[in-house]
Each structure stands twice: as C-alpha cells, then as structure tokens.
Design a protein around this motif. Sequence first.
Motif, PDB file in Angstrom:
ATOM      1  N   TRP A  42      16.469  16.370  73.620  1.00 19.66           N
ATOM      2  CA  TRP A  42      15.180  15.436  74.203  1.00 19.66           C
ATOM      3  C   TRP A  42      14.927  14.327  75.371  1.00 19.66           C
ATOM      4  O   TRP A  42      15.927  14.565  75.326  1.00 19.66           O
ATOM      5  CB  TRP A  42      14.652  14.952  72.963  1.00 19.66           C
ATOM      6  CG  TRP A  42      14.791  15.234  71.248  1.00 19.66           C
ATOM      7  CD1 TRP A  42      15.773  15.160  70.517  1.00 19.66           C
ATOM      8  CD2 TRP A  42      13.449  15.814  70.928  1.00 19.66           C
ATOM      9  NE1 TRP A  42      14.886  16.276  69.689  1.00 19.66           N
ATOM     10  CE2 TRP A  42      13.959  16.825  68.999  1.00 19.66           C
ATOM     11  CE3 TRP A  42      12.378  16.057  71.238  1.00 19.66           C
ATOM     12  CZ2 TRP A  42      13.591  17.281  68.303  1.00 19.66           C
ATOM     13  CZ3 TRP A  42      11.071  16.159  70.219  1.00 19.66           C
ATOM     14  CH2 TRP A  42      11.807  17.242  68.878  1.00 19.66           C
ATOM     15  N   PRO A 106      11.231  18.952  72.447  1.00 17.64           N
ATOM     16  CA  PRO A 106      12.576  19.693  73.090  1.00 17.64           C
ATOM     17  C   PRO A 106      12.563  19.735  74.356  1.00 17.64           C
ATOM     18  O   PRO A 106      12.134  20.415  75.203  1.00 17.64           O
ATOM     19  CB  PRO A 106      12.297  20.761  72.300  1.00 17.64           C
ATOM     20  CG  PRO A 106      11.056  20.807  70.997  1.00 17.64           C
ATOM     21  CD  PRO A 106      10.453  19.795  72.287  1.00 17.64           C
ATOM     22  N   ALA A 113      13.223  22.596  66.583  1.00 20.67           N
ATOM     23  CA  ALA A 113      13.917  20.826  66.869  1.00 20.67           C
ATOM     24  C   ALA A 113      14.901  20.069  66.034  1.00 20.67           C
ATOM     25  O   ALA A 113      14.533  20.726  65.003  1.00 20.67           O
ATOM     26  CB  ALA A 113      12.783  20.495  67.503  1.00 20.67           C
TER      27      ALA A 113
END
Length: 149
Positions: A42, A106, A113
């Motif tokens: 992330w 992401p 994800a």
Amino acid sequence: MRYLLLIALAMMTISTTSFARSKNVYGEVLVTNISPADNALWKRENTAPPHYPMELAREGLQGCTVLSFDISESGKAKNIEAIQSVPHRSLGKYSRKMLKKWKWIPVSTAGEAKTEKRTLRLDFCIDDQSSEQTLQMCQQQTQLACNTN
C-alpha cells in the motif's frame, strides 16, 4: 473589583494571543516508512507532507512518534498504536488522529488487495527562521533514535 480582574485577564489573553499570531512559525512533518521499507503493498493516496497540528504548534511541541498499524483491504488504517512518542505523549495522540484520516491505495492493481502491517515514523519540527531551515532540521532529526533511552 472582580470586574476589573476579569477585564485585566481578558486583556492579557488578547495581547498574548495576538503576539503568538504575529510570530512566524514554520512546521514540518516528515513521514518515514520503517517496515516494510521496500515492497510495500500500500501507499498513501496523498503523498504531500501532512500539516503540522495547530495545537502542537501553539504549545511549541516537536519530536517524533513511531506508529504501528494495519492497512485493511479497503485501504483504511486500523489498530493504530503509538509505540514511541518523544518527548511528549500528545505527539502520539495527534499522530494517531492524522493517520486515521489518511487513505491508502494498493501499489499494484494485479490481484486482490491484502491487509498489511505497517510501522511509520512521524517527525514533527517547528522553527521561526524559515520553512527551508525547518525542513533541514527535521531531516537531521530523522537520523536520531526515536525512543526514550
């Protein structure tokens, strides 16, 4: 007599407040990824430096906070914990508030994800010289240990 005392206190408050507002204060908050440093799943949606909390600037508080948290599948910070907050615990409190507002996206669009455990360091620096000097001071501070030892 009470009224005179109240008026005097009000005038002192007004003059102190206007003095604090007339002084230039430059604040910087630097974000450093501790873990994972590489190959993170992330990234922050808004990569601009966070704003220095006004309450901390008024108190002249600066220092650092190390935060541990999870990023959920929806890109929200969860289970936020201030691991270290130096020199004052209120830095951790404001750091948690800031982190709750951040949105995460992401890094890769391939696949689903996944949640990710993260550790960040936030360095809070203020100065009255210039924003450039404050940034330089903050960059030097990131080289120091952020612990109470």
